[in-house]
Design a protein around this motif. Sequence first.
Motif, PDB file in Angstrom:
ATOM      1  N   SER A  70       0.831  -1.208   0.000  1.00  0.00           N
ATOM      2  CA  SER A  70       0.000   0.000   0.000  1.00  0.00           C
ATOM      3  C   SER A  70       0.866   1.258   0.000  1.00  0.00           C
ATOM      4  O   SER A  70       0.610   2.214  -0.741  1.00  0.00           O
ATOM      5  CB  SER A  70      -0.937   0.003   1.212  1.00  0.00           C
ATOM      6  OG  SER A  70      -1.954  -0.962   1.081  1.00  0.00           O
ATOM      7  N   GLY A  71       1.897   1.259   0.831  1.00  0.00           N
ATOM      8  CA  GLY A  71       2.793   2.405   0.860  1.00  0.00           C
ATOM      9  C   GLY A  71       3.525   2.602  -0.449  1.00  0.00           C
ATOM     10  O   GLY A  71       3.760   3.741  -0.893  1.00  0.00           O
ATOM     11  N   THR A 109      -3.562   1.181  -3.644  1.00  0.00           N
ATOM     12  CA  THR A 109      -3.238   1.502  -2.247  1.00  0.00           C
ATOM     13  C   THR A 109      -4.308   0.963  -1.311  1.00  0.00           C
ATOM     14  O   THR A 109      -4.005   0.380  -0.252  1.00  0.00           O
ATOM     15  CB  THR A 109      -3.114   3.026  -2.074  1.00  0.00           C
ATOM     16  OG1 THR A 109      -2.086   3.513  -2.937  1.00  0.00           O
ATOM     17  CG2 THR A 109      -2.778   3.379  -0.637  1.00  0.00           C
ATOM     18  N   LEU A 110      -5.560   1.137  -1.698  1.00  0.00           N
ATOM     19  CA  LEU A 110      -6.679   0.709  -0.854  1.00  0.00           C
ATOM     20  C   LEU A 110      -6.929  -0.792  -0.934  1.00  0.00           C
ATOM     21  O   LEU A 110      -7.332  -1.412   0.055  1.00  0.00           O
ATOM     22  CB  LEU A 110      -7.950   1.470  -1.266  1.00  0.00           C
ATOM     23  CG  LEU A 110      -7.888   2.997  -1.135  1.00  0.00           C
ATOM     24  CD1 LEU A 110      -9.154   3.632  -1.703  1.00  0.00           C
ATOM     25  CD2 LEU A 110      -7.682   3.408   0.318  1.00  0.00           C
ATOM     26  N   GLY A 142      -3.153   3.892  -9.109  1.00  0.00           N
ATOM     27  CA  GLY A 142      -2.271   3.811  -7.957  1.00  0.00           C
ATOM     28  C   GLY A 142      -3.022   4.009  -6.652  1.00  0.00           C
ATOM     29  O   GLY A 142      -2.779   3.310  -5.659  1.00  0.00           O
ATOM     30  N   LEU A 143      -3.936   4.974  -6.633  1.00  0.00           N
ATOM     31  CA  LEU A 143      -4.763   5.184  -5.441  1.00  0.00           C
ATOM     32  C   LEU A 143      -5.623   3.956  -5.160  1.00  0.00           C
ATOM     33  O   LEU A 143      -5.788   3.544  -3.996  1.00  0.00           O
ATOM     34  CB  LEU A 143      -5.643   6.420  -5.632  1.00  0.00           C
ATOM     35  CG  LEU A 143      -4.929   7.778  -5.644  1.00  0.00           C
ATOM     36  CD1 LEU A 143      -5.916   8.889  -5.995  1.00  0.00           C
ATOM     37  CD2 LEU A 143      -4.289   8.052  -4.294  1.00  0.00           C
ATOM     38  N   TYR A 145       2.429   1.809  -3.530  1.00  0.00           N
ATOM     39  CA  TYR A 145       1.546   2.320  -4.589  1.00  0.00           C
ATOM     40  C   TYR A 145       1.189   3.790  -4.375  1.00  0.00           C
ATOM     41  O   TYR A 145       1.098   4.552  -5.352  1.00  0.00           O
ATOM     42  CB  TYR A 145       0.287   1.458  -4.682  1.00  0.00           C
ATOM     43  CG  TYR A 145       0.514   0.150  -5.399  1.00  0.00           C
ATOM     44  CD1 TYR A 145       0.782   0.118  -6.767  1.00  0.00           C
ATOM     45  CD2 TYR A 145       0.477  -1.065  -4.711  1.00  0.00           C
ATOM     46  CE1 TYR A 145       1.001  -1.078  -7.431  1.00  0.00           C
ATOM     47  CE2 TYR A 145       0.699  -2.270  -5.368  1.00  0.00           C
ATOM     48  CZ  TYR A 145       0.960  -2.272  -6.726  1.00  0.00           C
ATOM     49  OH  TYR A 145       1.181  -3.461  -7.372  1.00  0.00           O
ATOM     50  N   ILE A 146       0.981   4.207  -3.138  1.00  0.00           N
ATOM     51  CA  ILE A 146       0.668   5.624  -2.923  1.00  0.00           C
ATOM     52  C   ILE A 146       1.891   6.480  -3.221  1.00  0.00           C
ATOM     53  O   ILE A 146       1.770   7.605  -3.724  1.00  0.00           O
ATOM     54  CB  ILE A 146       0.154   5.865  -1.477  1.00  0.00           C
ATOM     55  CG1 ILE A 146      -0.469   7.263  -1.364  1.00  0.00           C
ATOM     56  CG2 ILE A 146       1.247   5.679  -0.452  1.00  0.00           C
ATOM     57  CD1 ILE A 146      -1.695   7.479  -2.194  1.00  0.00           C
ATOM     58  N   SER A 147       3.082   5.947  -2.965  1.00  0.00           N
ATOM     59  CA  SER A 147       4.305   6.682  -3.290  1.00  0.00           C
ATOM     60  C   SER A 147       4.454   6.842  -4.796  1.00  0.00           C
ATOM     61  O   SER A 147       4.832   7.917  -5.300  1.00  0.00           O
ATOM     62  CB  SER A 147       5.522   5.957  -2.710  1.00  0.00           C
ATOM     63  OG  SER A 147       5.456   5.892  -1.298  1.00  0.00           O
ATOM     64  N   ARG A 148       4.172   5.785  -5.551  1.00  0.00           N
ATOM     65  CA  ARG A 148       4.211   5.891  -7.007  1.00  0.00           C
ATOM     66  C   ARG A 148       3.270   6.990  -7.498  1.00  0.00           C
ATOM     67  O   ARG A 148       3.591   7.766  -8.408  1.00  0.00           O
ATOM     68  CB  ARG A 148       3.789   4.560  -7.649  1.00  0.00           C
ATOM     69  CG  ARG A 148       4.820   3.469  -7.668  1.00  0.00           C
ATOM     70  CD  ARG A 148       4.265   2.314  -8.485  1.00  0.00           C
ATOM     71  NE  ARG A 148       5.149   1.157  -8.508  1.00  0.00           N
ATOM     72  CZ  ARG A 148       4.872   0.041  -9.174  1.00  0.00           C
ATOM     73  NH1 ARG A 148       3.738  -0.044  -9.858  1.00  0.00           N
ATOM     74  NH2 ARG A 148       5.714  -0.980  -9.164  1.00  0.00           N
ATOM     75  N   THR A 149       2.082   7.045  -6.908  1.00  0.00           N
ATOM     76  CA  THR A 149       1.068   8.010  -7.343  1.00  0.00           C
ATOM     77  C   THR A 149       1.565   9.440  -7.184  1.00  0.00           C
ATOM     78  O   THR A 149       1.440  10.264  -8.101  1.00  0.00           O
ATOM     79  CB  THR A 149      -0.222   7.799  -6.539  1.00  0.00           C
ATOM     80  OG1 THR A 149      -0.690   6.457  -6.732  1.00  0.00           O
ATOM     81  CG2 THR A 149      -1.305   8.770  -6.991  1.00  0.00           C
ATOM     82  N   PHE A 150       2.140   9.764  -6.041  1.00  0.00           N
ATOM     83  CA  PHE A 150       2.631  11.117  -5.810  1.00  0.00           C
ATOM     84  C   PHE A 150       3.827  11.449  -6.706  1.00  0.00           C
ATOM     85  O   PHE A 150       3.996  12.602  -7.134  1.00  0.00           O
ATOM     86  CB  PHE A 150       2.988  11.305  -4.337  1.00  0.00           C
ATOM     87  CG  PHE A 150       1.792  11.490  -3.451  1.00  0.00           C
ATOM     88  CD1 PHE A 150       0.930  12.565  -3.649  1.00  0.00           C
ATOM     89  CD2 PHE A 150       1.510  10.590  -2.441  1.00  0.00           C
ATOM     90  CE1 PHE A 150      -0.186  12.743  -2.839  1.00  0.00           C
ATOM     91  CE2 PHE A 150       0.397  10.757  -1.624  1.00  0.00           C
ATOM     92  CZ  PHE A 150      -0.451  11.837  -1.823  1.00  0.00           C
TER      93      PHE A 150
END
Length: 400
Positions: free
Chosen positions: A279-280, A380-381, A376-377, A282-287
């Motif tokens: 999860s961490g 994360t979920l 990506g979001l 994928y959210i990092s990729r998104t940003f």
Amino acid sequence: MSRSTSRTIMYGALIVILSMGIRQSFGLYLQPITQALAVGRETFGLAIALQNLCFGLVQPLVGLLADRIGPQRVLAAGGLLYALGLVLTAHSGSALALNLSLGATIGLALSASTYVVVLGVVARLVAAGQRGMAFGIITAAGSFGMFALVPIAQALTEAFGWQHSLELLALLVVGISLLAFGFSAETGDHPSHAQGLDLSVAFRCARSHRGYWLLNCGFFVCGFHVAFIATHYQAYLVDRGLSPELGANALALIGLANIFGCLVFGKLGDLTRRKFLLSGLYISRTFLMLALILLPMTSVTALGFSLLIGFLWLATVPLTSGIVAQIFGVRSLSTLYGIVFLSHQLGAFLGAWLGGRVFDLTGSYTGVWVIAMGLGLLATLLHLPINDKPLVLDPAGKIG
């Protein structure tokens, strides 16, 4: 870790260096091939998409074959088919020929010469507490291949032209078939090779396991991200005013950074919950993707993105395969992870093709970056509710 185990890991790493390193260089050929064939980027993107689809569709069958007849024959056949596909690509004279060579032939070859087969062998040879690190080493090898072979492919193209460079890479990839026989013929020398459910029981349990399907969905997103960036990132940088050489270096830097990412996340996967790490990630990729499209494009921006996205690039592999092994054991890992990998390749099909399609329609990749961020979001979920506890069957064969 025994000598035979270390040797098998070494040969497996060398195989993945060749197979994944050459595969990640294909984005360098987007512009010369589309110019030579007088076609749009969607045509090249479709060939790469077909490659990813074939790679994924036969992966469960290849995993089953590796579990049943051993990895040596599977890997040897994959190396020879890979070389054939590169030669055929070099002599493609039409979009159809490109789809059959770069697409179907190389896609089938990759299914027999990359992670699923190699990780299935390694999983049987190492203790559960060392498995994450071992998976990280193999995955890092693929990233080193990207770092080492992308610049080589660029240099060969500049020196000899794109066709001859593919022929020279074909000679190199034959090494996979030779290295295949370095694998131990044993099913494993660690007691953990017998751990886990047999194939029929594991498959039945996987079908009804919600977490297994959430992993499939999450890995779909990973495939979309990786294929889109690997196929179109160099062209994206050139479109925004940077040189082809810098674009090649940017791709190579992704591979270099991911060597460390795979090792770090592989080790962390042995120490903490893998689903939270995913999860961490994928959210990092998104940003990072958001920053890329908002910041002014300079060489610092391009290489900085490569460095950071590279740290996260294939770190999903030891984490995702580690969760599959954690839940179902390692006895049928090649088959069950092969199914998850199919989902990854379906995402890769969409990422490679959609990048070219959107560019040809709009003249920009911005829309695809936005889709990639949305996915990506979602990923994360999706990983948060996964039940990653090992399955235990009662005497009646039901989940306890």
